[in-house]
Design a protein around this motif. Structure first.
Motif, PDB file in Angstrom:
ATOM      1  N   LEU A 114       0.828  -1.210   0.000  1.00 12.28           N
ATOM      2  CA  LEU A 114       0.000   0.000   0.000  1.00 12.28           C
ATOM      3  C   LEU A 114       0.862   1.259   0.000  1.00 12.28           C
ATOM      4  CD1 LEU A 114      -2.954  -0.973   2.351  1.00 12.28           C
ATOM      5  CD2 LEU A 114      -2.669  -1.333  -0.105  1.00 12.28           C
ATOM      6  N   ARG A 115       2.036   1.206   0.612  1.00 10.57           N
ATOM      7  CA  ARG A 115       2.951   2.346   0.559  1.00 10.57           C
ATOM      8  C   ARG A 115       3.392   2.598  -0.884  1.00 10.57           C
ATOM      9  NH1 ARG A 115       3.429   6.755   2.353  1.00 10.57           N
ATOM     10  NH2 ARG A 115       3.142   5.913   4.455  1.00 10.57           N
ATOM     11  N   ALA A 116       3.655   1.524  -1.613  1.00  5.91           N
ATOM     12  CA  ALA A 116       4.033   1.667  -3.018  1.00  5.91           C
ATOM     13  C   ALA A 116       2.888   2.260  -3.833  1.00  5.91           C
ATOM     14  CB  ALA A 116       4.443   0.305  -3.583  1.00  5.91           C
ATOM     15  N   LEU A 117       1.691   1.766  -3.600  1.00  7.76           N
ATOM     16  CA  LEU A 117       0.507   2.297  -4.286  1.00  7.76           C
ATOM     17  C   LEU A 117       0.305   3.772  -3.960  1.00  7.76           C
ATOM     18  CD1 LEU A 117      -2.112   1.772  -5.950  1.00  7.76           C
ATOM     19  CD2 LEU A 117      -3.202   1.100  -3.797  1.00  7.76           C
ATOM     20  N   CYS A 129       8.685  -3.249 -11.752  1.00  3.22           N
ATOM     21  CA  CYS A 129       9.151  -2.186 -10.879  1.00  3.22           C
ATOM     22  C   CYS A 129       8.918  -0.859 -11.597  1.00  3.22           C
ATOM     23  CB  CYS A 129      10.631  -2.346 -10.509  1.00  3.22           C
ATOM     24  SG  CYS A 129      11.748  -2.206 -11.938  1.00  3.22           S
ATOM     25  N   PHE A 130       9.090   0.237 -10.877  1.00  2.00           N
ATOM     26  CA  PHE A 130       8.890   1.562 -11.464  1.00  2.00           C
ATOM     27  C   PHE A 130      10.043   2.445 -11.015  1.00  2.00           C
ATOM     28  CE2 PHE A 130       6.955   5.859 -11.509  1.00  2.00           C
ATOM     29  CZ  PHE A 130       6.602   5.923 -12.856  1.00  2.00           C
ATOM     30  N   THR A 131      10.814   2.933 -11.952  1.00  3.29           N
ATOM     31  CA  THR A 131      12.045   3.659 -11.612  1.00  3.29           C
ATOM     32  C   THR A 131      11.977   5.148 -11.932  1.00  3.29           C
ATOM     33  OG1 THR A 131      12.970   3.105 -13.789  1.00  3.29           O
ATOM     34  CG2 THR A 131      13.453   1.597 -11.953  1.00  3.29           C
ATOM     35  N   ARG A 164       9.784  10.621  -1.950  1.00  3.99           N
ATOM     36  CA  ARG A 164      10.724  10.248  -0.889  1.00  3.99           C
ATOM     37  C   ARG A 164      10.821   8.739  -0.725  1.00  3.99           C
ATOM     38  NH1 ARG A 164       8.784  12.103   4.847  1.00  3.99           N
ATOM     39  NH2 ARG A 164       7.203  10.576   4.256  1.00  3.99           N
ATOM     40  N   ASP A 165       9.688   8.024  -0.867  1.00  6.99           N
ATOM     41  CA  ASP A 165       9.667   6.573  -0.648  1.00  6.99           C
ATOM     42  C   ASP A 165       9.778   5.786  -1.954  1.00  6.99           C
ATOM     43  OD1 ASP A 165       9.348   7.036   2.079  1.00  6.99           O
ATOM     44  OD2 ASP A 165       7.164   7.047   1.935  1.00  6.99           O
ATOM     45  N   LYS A 166      10.476   6.335  -2.925  1.00  8.64           N
ATOM     46  CA  LYS A 166      10.538   5.715  -4.253  1.00  8.64           C
ATOM     47  C   LYS A 166      11.179   4.325  -4.232  1.00  8.64           C
ATOM     48  CE  LYS A 166      14.879   8.090  -5.422  1.00  8.64           C
ATOM     49  NZ  LYS A 166      15.535   9.010  -6.396  1.00  8.64           N
ATOM     50  N   GLU A 177      10.999   1.152  -6.831  1.00  9.94           N
ATOM     51  CA  GLU A 177      12.190   0.734  -7.569  1.00  9.94           C
ATOM     52  C   GLU A 177      12.548  -0.722  -7.301  1.00  9.94           C
ATOM     53  OE1 GLU A 177      14.412   5.113  -7.755  1.00  9.94           O
ATOM     54  OE2 GLU A 177      14.979   3.647  -6.218  1.00  9.94           O
ATOM     55  N   ASP A 178      12.288  -1.180  -6.088  1.00  8.63           N
ATOM     56  CA  ASP A 178      12.577  -2.577  -5.729  1.00  8.63           C
ATOM     57  C   ASP A 178      11.285  -3.324  -5.402  1.00  8.63           C
ATOM     58  OD1 ASP A 178      14.117  -4.822  -5.283  1.00  8.63           O
ATOM     59  OD2 ASP A 178      14.582  -4.308  -3.200  1.00  8.63           O
ATOM     60  N   PHE A 179      10.240  -3.037  -6.150  1.00 14.49           N
ATOM     61  CA  PHE A 179       8.948  -3.701  -5.896  1.00 14.49           C
ATOM     62  C   PHE A 179       9.055  -5.205  -6.120  1.00 14.49           C
ATOM     63  CE2 PHE A 179       4.478  -4.834  -6.672  1.00 14.49           C
ATOM     64  CZ  PHE A 179       3.893  -4.233  -5.566  1.00 14.49           C
ATOM     65  N   ALA A 180      10.015  -5.643  -6.927  1.00 14.79           N
ATOM     66  CA  ALA A 180      10.180  -7.077  -7.172  1.00 14.79           C
ATOM     67  C   ALA A 180      10.459  -7.839  -5.884  1.00 14.79           C
ATOM     68  CB  ALA A 180      11.319  -7.296  -8.177  1.00 14.79           C
ATOM     69  N   THR A 181      11.222  -7.224  -4.977  1.00 16.13           N
ATOM     70  CA  THR A 181      11.499  -7.870  -3.687  1.00 16.13           C
ATOM     71  C   THR A 181      10.236  -7.955  -2.842  1.00 16.13           C
ATOM     72  OG1 THR A 181      13.803  -7.152  -3.673  1.00 16.13           O
ATOM     73  CG2 THR A 181      12.820  -7.679  -1.541  1.00 16.13           C
ATOM     74  N   ILE A 182       9.459  -6.888  -2.837  1.00 14.77           N
ATOM     75  CA  ILE A 182       8.209  -6.869  -2.067  1.00 14.77           C
ATOM     76  C   ILE A 182       7.213  -7.874  -2.635  1.00 14.77           C
ATOM     77  CG2 ILE A 182       6.243  -5.427  -1.402  1.00 14.77           C
ATOM     78  CD1 ILE A 182       8.212  -3.019  -1.520  1.00 14.77           C
TER      79      ILE A 182
END
Length: 416
Positions: free
Chosen positions: A76-79, A110-112, A117-119, A123-128
């Protein structure tokens, strides 16, 4: 310095010192990161980087629920980072929000291009997403469903402003009420709480709405400075031609009237909060849910009828926050805290405030729901003024020593 702000509140000094000396472990036990996979450790690193406050209570949850809630938060932080990033073109952002839940099952997505601030969570959404897919199916289903519903709601409000009070409720439902519903379903899925906790979406929604409305109220000035508007037009248009006009000293009386109207609206969720918390049985889940709620009512009380909302950011003292965190571990204590802060607001209701009758009514309802609880006993009420002065001096010096005397690189992932 935190210790100075609490000098007039001896119990806060006691709790700050106790917390620093290890009392934090009663509500935030240290995790065994060595036993985790590298990808899961990375997720906890991101959790601590993006939210010190929620990170603490998440990491205190029992068993596998801890990991599920950690991943839920990061998804949800990524969203939310996508929604907040004003550099992403509208025509690109809307489909991203609508489709975000599908990225959970795309191993390499991922999205680069974010500048937020919380990018790092994008950027590492694959790990999540990897750790998401490692969760049990019952957890995956909840997280994916909430992510999909929230993304659709966020996309909807990109195209419209928060106009009516009903739309304010709807917006808060999308960005916070759904979080409360999802968390409740995770609690039940873990079997740490009864199935009814996950089924009662009305109470769970109120838990989220109370927190979100408190944040929106508190963050008025910060939001208008970056051209964000979350105060509902139906409310502020009664008192000003433009939302930013409320920050003008000449409009202070109108600004306070609008502020108090919104605080009163937020307070109507407190009875549901009390009902929800009373249903919980697992101690770690109770702490996780109760601590943010008592922080919220303390913040709301600080904001009520306070001109500082329009001049800066209203924050509760760190000693006050630590005291609330250490006290809010059982239902009787939570009711007592709710009663204390509602009583403080009751004493500040203005005779001329337009929302006076509604404010008094909901505060009395809260008082009735907490009437059986007396004020929490203070550990310092029996001490003489001379002893208190000496104790405060010792605590201040000790706090200074502890704050500056820690060796570098000796901080755990919770930031303590």
């Amino acid at each position: 310095m935190d210790i100075v702000k609490s000098l007039g509140h001896p119990e806060e000094l006691f709790n700050l010192f106790k917390f620093k000396m290890g009392g934090c472990r009663t509500v935030m036990p240290k995790l065994d990161y060595e036993s985790m996979s590298e990808s899961l450790r990375t997720c906890y690193l991101y959790l601590n980087q993006t939210s010190r406050s929620f990170a603490a209570v998440i990491q205190a949850l029992d068993g596998e629920l801890r990991h599920a809630v950690c991943i839920f938060y990061l998804v949800l932080r990524a969203l939310d980072t996508v929604e907040d990033d004003m550099t992403i073109p509208f025509e690109k952002k809307v489909p991203m929000l609508n489709d975000f839940h599908t990225y959970l099952y795309q191993a390499d997505w991922c999205f680069t291009e974010s500048h937020e601030r919380d990018k790092q969570v994008l950027e590492d959404f694959a790990t999540i997403s990897l750790e998401f897919r490692n969760l049990g199916q019952e957890y995956q289903d909840v997280i994916s469903d909430i992510c999909q519903r929230m993304g659709v709601g966020m996309a909807e409000f990109l195209e419209k402003k928060v106009g009516s009070m009903k739309e304010w409720d709807q917006y808060c439902h999308y960005v916070a009420g759904l979080v409360g519903i999802g968390l409740s379903q995770l609690f039940s899925a873990s079997q740490l709480e009864d199935p009814e906790v996950g089924r009662d979406t009305e109470l769970a929604n109120s838990m989220g709405l109370f927190l979100q409305k408190t944040n929106i109220i508190r963050d008025y000035l910060e939001d208008i400075q970056v051209a964000r508007a979350f105060w509902p037009q139906e409310a502020w248009s009664q008192f000003a031609c433009h939302l930013e006009d409320l920050a003008e000293p000449a409009h202070l009386t109108s600004a306070l009237s609008c502020l108090n109207l919104l605080v009163t609206d937020a307070l109507r969720h407190v009875p549901d909060v009390i009902s929800y918390l009373a249903r919980l049985r697992n101690q770690s889940v109770f702490n996780f849910c109760a601590i943010p709620q008592v922080m919220a009512i303390a913040t709301l009380s600080a904001c009520y009828n306070n001109p500082q909302v329009f001049q800066g950011v209203v924050k509760i003292r760190k000693g006050q926050a630590v005291t609330l965190m250490m006290q809010a571990t059982n239902m009787a204590a939570v009711q007592s805290i709710m009663a204390q802060y509602s009583q403080k607001m009751l004493h500040r209701v203005s005779l001329t405030d337009p929302s006076r009758d509604k404010t008094l009514r909901i505060l009395r309802v809260i008082q009735e729901r907490t009437v059986s609880q007396t004020t929490l006993p203070s550990r310092t009420t029996h001490l003489s003024p001379i002893y208190l002065s000496a104790a405060m001096l010792i605590a201040a010096l000790s706090w200074q020593y502890l704050s500056t005397g820690q060796p570098e690189g000796n901080t755990d992932m919770q930031g303590h």
